[in-house]
Design an enzyme around this catalytic site. Structure first.
Site, PDB file in Angstrom:
ATOM      1  CG  ASN A  29      -5.062   0.417  12.267  1.00 45.86           C
ATOM      2  OD1 ASN A  29      -5.454  -0.038  13.332  1.00 45.86           O
ATOM      3  ND2 ASN A  29      -3.790   0.450  11.993  1.00 45.86           N
ATOM      4  CB  THR A  30      -7.907   4.732  13.983  1.00 45.76           C
ATOM      5  OG1 THR A  30      -6.615   4.923  13.415  1.00 45.76           O
ATOM      6  CG2 THR A  30      -7.963   5.441  15.324  1.00 45.76           C
ATOM      7  CB  ALA A  56      -7.747   7.037   5.585  1.00 48.97           C
ATOM      8  N   GLY A  57     -10.216   7.223   7.541  1.00 45.81           N
ATOM      9  CA  GLY A  57     -11.286   8.116   7.978  1.00 45.81           C
ATOM     10  C   GLY A  57     -12.505   7.429   8.559  1.00 45.81           C
ATOM     11  CE  LYS A  80      -2.243   2.407   3.288  1.00 50.71           C
ATOM     12  NZ  LYS A  80      -3.071   2.701   4.451  1.00 50.71           N
ATOM     13  N   GLY A 113      -7.262   8.403  10.532  1.00 47.79           N
ATOM     14  CA  GLY A 113      -7.480   8.396  11.984  1.00 47.79           C
ATOM     15  C   GLY A 113      -8.472   9.428  12.480  1.00 47.79           C
TER      16      GLY A 113
END
Lengths: 66, 256
Positions: free
Chosen positions: B209-210, B187-188, B100, B161
Site C-alpha cells: 500500500n504505502t 508489508a514492508g 485479511k 509501512g
C-alpha cells in the site's frame, strides 16, 4: 428516548427503526454494517428492528487501508 | 510462459499484486494508481461511520467492483476478540467473504501478535471465511497458521509501512518450502525490486500500500510494481541459475 451510536448519545423517538435512525444521522446505508448491543443486525432487518431505550449501536463502514 | 491463476478459496486471479487503498491524497489518484498496478484485489479497512456530517463520498463509490475483489482487513485490532468482531462486521457489509486477518502486538512495530493471530484464525476458519493471515516471517508461526486452516499465509517482508523490503529472505524460503497454501508477502515493500525479490523467491503474490500511495508519483510507481511483480514471477518460473563462487565463462574458451 436515548440510544448510543458509536459512543455518542443520541435522542430518538419511541419506535424508531434502525433504518430511520441511520437516515436521521445522515449515514449512507449502502455501505454500513450495524451491531446492536454487540449483536450484528442483518441488513435485511434494518427496517423492521425497532430501537429501545439505552440500546448501543456500532455503525461501521469501509475506509482506505492496506 | 504460461502461468496458472492464483487461487484463494473460490476466487482466482491473474494479477499477483494486491494493493491497499489507504493514504492516497485523493480518491481519483487512488483510482488511477489501482488501474496502473493491474491489481485485481484491493484491501480496505473497517472503521466507524461518520455521524452527523453530510454523508461524504464513500470509498466504495470509487472502486469498480466488477474489476476488483475487495479484501477487508482487521487492521488496528490488538486482540483476537476485536479482530473476529471486525471480520464478522466486514462480512456483514455484504461485499466480500475474504478477510485479511491482522492482529497487532504493539503500535511501534505493528508486528503481529502470534498467539492472538492464531486464536482468531481458528475462529474465523470455523466461520467459513476465505482467510488471509498477516504474520511475521517466523516459519513456525506460519506453519501453525496453515495447520489452523488459513487460506493464505502472509508474512511481513519488514514492518508495515517501513519500506525496508524483504529483510529475511532465508525465513521466507523456509516458509515457502514448508507450506502448501499460497504465501503472499504483506508489508514492508518500498520499491519495485522488493516486489521482484519476493516473487523470485517463489511467493505467490505481494500485498502493498504505502510503497505506491506515498511515492512521489504514485501512478507510475504502481506501474513499476506491476512490472516488478510480473518479472519476478517470470524469473521464478524460469528457474534461476544457482549462485557460484567462481566465474563461468559465457564465451567459448579460446582454443587457437
Amino acid at each position: 428516548m436515548q440510544v448510543t451510536v458509536n459512543d455518542e448519545k443520541r435522542e430518538c423517538s419511541d419506535g424508531t427503526s434502525v433504518a430511520e435512525l441511520l437516515e436521521d444521522l445522515g449515514i449512507d446505508m449502502r455501505y454500513v454494517a450495524v451491531e446492536k448491543n454487540r449483536q450484528i443486525i442483518p441488513r435485511t432487518q434494518f427496517n423492521e428492528i425497532k430501537l429501545q431505550e439505552s440500546d448501543t449501536l456500532e455503525v461501521v463502514t469501509f475506509v482506505g487501508g492496506g | 510462459m504460461e502461468d496458472s491463476r492464483l487461487k484463494l478459496g473460490k476466487h482466482s486471479f491473474n494479477s499477483r499484486l494486491f494493493v491497499g487503498t489507504g493514504k492516497y491524497q485523493t480518491f481519483s489518484l487512488m483510482k488511477e494508481a489501482l488501474e496502473a498496478s493491474g491489481t485485481e484485489v484491493v484491501t480496505v479497512a473497517v472503521r466507524r461511520a461518520n455521524i452527523g456530517g453530510k454523508a461524504g463520498e464513500s470509498l466504495l463509490d470509487h472502486i469498480d467492483r466488477e474489476k476488483y475483489t475487495i479484501l477487508p482487513n482487521t487492521a488496528g485490532c490488538y486482540s483476537s476478540d476485536e479482530a473476529v468482531r471486525t471480520a464478522l462486521l466486514s462480512r456483514e457489509l455484504g461485499i466480500s467473504d475474504m478477510v485479511k486477518l491482522e492482529v497487532l502486538g504493539d503500535e511501534n512495530t505493528l508486528l503481529p501478535d502470534p498467539i492472538e493471530t492464531l486464536k482468531a484464525t481458528e475462529i474465523l476458519v470455523k466461520e467459513g471465511f476465505t482467510l488471509l493471515v498477516y504474520t511475521s516471517d517466523d516459519p513456525i508461526a506460519a506453519r501453525r497458521l496453515e495447520e489452523a486452516g488459513a487460506t493464505s499465509v502472509m508474512p511481513a517482508g519488514s514492518p508495515i509501512g517501513s519500506g525496508q523490503g524483504v529483510l529475511n529472505p532465508n525465513n521466507i524460503r523456509i516458509i515457502l518450502e514448508t507450506l502448501t497454501v499460497p504465501v503472499i508477502i504483506d508489508a514492508g515493500v518500498g520499491t519495485a525490486s522488493d516486489v521482484s525479490i519476493a516473487m523470485e523467491l517463489g511467493c505467490e503474490g505481494v500485498l502493498l500500500n504505502t510503497g505506491i500511495a506515498q511515492a512521489k508519483v504514485p501512478v507510475s510507481m504502481a506501474k513499476a510494481m506491476k512490472l516488478a511483480c510480473e518479472s519476478g514471477r517470470l524469473a521464478y518460473l524460469s528457474g534461476r541459475i544457482p549462485k557460484k563462487l567462481y566465474a563461468n565463462a559465457s564465451s567459448p574458451l579460446k582454443d587457437f
